[in-house]
Design an enzyme around this catalytic site. Structure first.
Site, PDB file in Angstrom:
ATOM      1  N   ARG A 108      64.393   7.370  50.464  1.00 44.44           N
ATOM      2  CA  ARG A 108      64.582   8.854  49.817  1.00 44.44           C
ATOM      3  C   ARG A 108      63.357   9.528  50.147  1.00 44.44           C
ATOM      4  O   ARG A 108      62.218   9.285  49.687  1.00 44.44           O
ATOM      5  CB  ARG A 108      64.690   8.570  48.347  1.00 44.44           C
ATOM      6  CG  ARG A 108      64.676   9.996  47.642  1.00 44.44           C
ATOM      7  CD  ARG A 108      65.936  10.859  47.689  1.00 44.44           C
ATOM      8  NE  ARG A 108      65.936  12.168  46.849  1.00 44.44           N
ATOM      9  CZ  ARG A 108      66.907  12.895  47.017  1.00 44.44           C
ATOM     10  NH1 ARG A 108      67.840  12.686  47.952  1.00 44.44           N
ATOM     11  NH2 ARG A 108      66.584  13.926  46.338  1.00 44.44           N
ATOM     12  N   HIS A 110      62.143  12.930  49.023  1.00 51.29           N
ATOM     13  CA  HIS A 110      62.042  13.489  47.790  1.00 51.29           C
ATOM     14  C   HIS A 110      61.164  14.700  47.692  1.00 51.29           C
ATOM     15  O   HIS A 110      59.939  14.470  47.713  1.00 51.29           O
ATOM     16  CB  HIS A 110      62.193  12.766  46.488  1.00 51.29           C
ATOM     17  CG  HIS A 110      62.754  13.370  45.224  1.00 51.29           C
ATOM     18  ND1 HIS A 110      63.993  13.430  44.834  1.00 51.29           N
ATOM     19  CD2 HIS A 110      61.795  14.108  44.310  1.00 51.29           C
ATOM     20  CE1 HIS A 110      64.146  13.815  43.638  1.00 51.29           C
ATOM     21  NE2 HIS A 110      62.864  14.557  43.344  1.00 51.29           N
ATOM     22  N   CYS A 126      67.585  17.582  40.199  1.00 47.53           N
ATOM     23  CA  CYS A 126      66.406  16.946  40.825  1.00 47.53           C
ATOM     24  C   CYS A 126      65.747  15.530  40.081  1.00 47.53           C
ATOM     25  O   CYS A 126      65.556  14.502  40.764  1.00 47.53           O
ATOM     26  CB  CYS A 126      65.233  17.840  41.094  1.00 47.53           C
ATOM     27  SG  CYS A 126      65.636  19.219  42.016  1.00 47.53           S
ATOM     28  N   ARG A 152      62.011  24.043  47.249  1.00 43.41           N
ATOM     29  CA  ARG A 152      62.499  24.108  48.763  1.00 43.41           C
ATOM     30  C   ARG A 152      61.258  24.744  49.412  1.00 43.41           C
ATOM     31  O   ARG A 152      61.537  25.353  50.371  1.00 43.41           O
ATOM     32  CB  ARG A 152      63.498  24.793  49.016  1.00 43.41           C
ATOM     33  CG  ARG A 152      64.868  24.221  48.267  1.00 43.41           C
ATOM     34  CD  ARG A 152      66.341  24.614  48.981  1.00 43.41           C
ATOM     35  NE  ARG A 152      66.460  26.016  49.175  1.00 43.41           N
ATOM     36  CZ  ARG A 152      66.916  26.530  47.927  1.00 43.41           C
ATOM     37  NH1 ARG A 152      67.371  26.009  46.936  1.00 43.41           N
ATOM     38  NH2 ARG A 152      67.120  27.771  47.983  1.00 43.41           N
ATOM     39  N   ASP A 184      65.451  27.559  53.079  1.00 45.82           N
ATOM     40  CA  ASP A 184      64.843  26.508  53.043  1.00 45.82           C
ATOM     41  C   ASP A 184      63.340  26.402  53.635  1.00 45.82           C
ATOM     42  O   ASP A 184      63.588  26.418  54.951  1.00 45.82           O
ATOM     43  CB  ASP A 184      65.531  25.207  53.325  1.00 45.82           C
ATOM     44  CG  ASP A 184      65.240  23.855  52.916  1.00 45.82           C
ATOM     45  OD1 ASP A 184      63.906  23.571  52.742  1.00 45.82           O
ATOM     46  OD2 ASP A 184      66.068  22.902  52.749  1.00 45.82           O
ATOM     47  N   ARG A 186      61.085  23.900  53.415  1.00 44.47           N
ATOM     48  CA  ARG A 186      60.504  22.598  53.480  1.00 44.47           C
ATOM     49  C   ARG A 186      60.045  21.938  54.924  1.00 44.47           C
ATOM     50  O   ARG A 186      60.818  22.365  55.841  1.00 44.47           O
ATOM     51  CB  ARG A 186      61.586  21.598  52.774  1.00 44.47           C
ATOM     52  CG  ARG A 186      61.345  21.819  51.215  1.00 44.47           C
ATOM     53  CD  ARG A 186      62.594  20.923  50.704  1.00 44.47           C
ATOM     54  NE  ARG A 186      64.122  21.411  50.934  1.00 44.47           N
ATOM     55  CZ  ARG A 186      64.861  20.554  50.442  1.00 44.47           C
ATOM     56  NH1 ARG A 186      64.801  19.809  49.592  1.00 44.47           N
ATOM     57  NH2 ARG A 186      66.315  20.844  50.841  1.00 44.47           N
TER      58      ARG A 186
END
Length: 280
Positions: A108, A110, A126, A152, A184, A186
């Site tokens: 994952r 995260h 979340c 994000r 976004d 990220r």
């Protein structure tokens, strides 16, 4: 008049935000305090990291270990932290050894959500997704790569500003765009480096987000499958956000949240300004 119906609708939405909600926006957002994000570039190379330490992590979910790293390279996005970490089950090692790579490891990736995971906000899913991922790796092995990418990738203060835009009627995508942020921001460049350090050759990605899959595979991460991470149900404060995830950000596996009783958690229209959407 050559304007399309969609263009006219967009104009009407913007006018509404600047008129009926102008007092709310001006009272709750200081535009001079907004810190911009740099333009997004296609990230195709791994970002180097340095291993720092590995320690026990006893939790209410189970017994884990916490492995810390530090990013070596400077990042033009000041809102992304420099200390990623990994959570893995203490009794189910995800590591390869002696040059032999572990394959098909559940992973994952995260992103930090302080408002949810620390402040207990109900505006997103979340903290529930993090708990689901921890339960999954407790039972099946694997790891969570936890990245400091609040909102994000726009940072906590900017995220609060985006929340204020959502209070005024925007969804999570339009809130970012109205404030000048990408949908976004990220970045996942540290993931290949962390996987290499752990001697992991291929992964099963715990995610509903096809963009995350696309970004990771573009950097050479071998993803052999995806595992859905879906919360049991919505609440009045995250229903709109999860619907936006599905319809505007192409998140998968969410049909079950809306199929049982469509709209059962939607607040009356008069209360939408206080419920809003969320950040990721």
């Amino acid at each position: 008049m050559n304007a399309t119906p969609m263009a006219l609708l967009a104009v009407l939405v913007i006018l509404a935000l600047h008129t009926s909600n102008a007092s709310t926006s001006s009272a709750n957002i200081n535009l001079d305090g907004i810190s911009p994000c740099p333009p997004q570039e296609s990230q195709t190379r791994a970002v180097p990291v340095t291993f720092v330490a590995d320690t026990r992590l006893p939790t209410d979910v189970g017994q884990f270990r916490l492995r810390a790293y530090r990013i070596d390279a400077a990042n033009p996005n000041e809102h992304i932290g420099t200390e990623p970490c990994v959570i893995y089950c203490a009794t189910k090692s995800p590591f390869g050894s002696d040059g032999k790579l572990m394959e098909g490891v559940p992973i994952r990736v995260h992103d930090q959500c302080m408002t949810s995971e620390v402040f207990r906000s109900q505006r997103c899913d979340c903290k529930e997704q993090l708990k689901l991922a921890m339960e999954y790796i407790r039972d099946n092995g694997g790891a969570i790569i936890y990245l400091q990418q609040e909102g994000r990738g726009i940072g906590l203060a900017n995220k609060v500003a985006a929340y204020a835009m959502q209070d005024a009627g925007c969804d999570t995508v339009d809130a970012n765009r109205h404030l000048g942020f990408p949908d976004d921001a990220r970045q996942y460049g540290v993931v290949p480096s962390i996987l290499a350090d752990m001697q992991i050759g291929s992964i099963q990605l715990l995610s509903n987000n096809p963009r995350k899959l696309e970004k990771l595979t573009a950097m050479g991460v071998e993803v052999i499958g995806m595992v859905p991470v879906v919360i049991p149900e919505t609440n009045p404060y995250n229903q709109q956000y999860l619907a936006t995830k599905q319809t505007r950000m192409n998140h998968e596996n969410l049909d079950s949240l809306f199929a049982k009783t469509p709209g059962k958690h939607m607040l009356p229209r008069a209360h939408l300004s206080r419920a809003g959407a969320s950040d990721r």
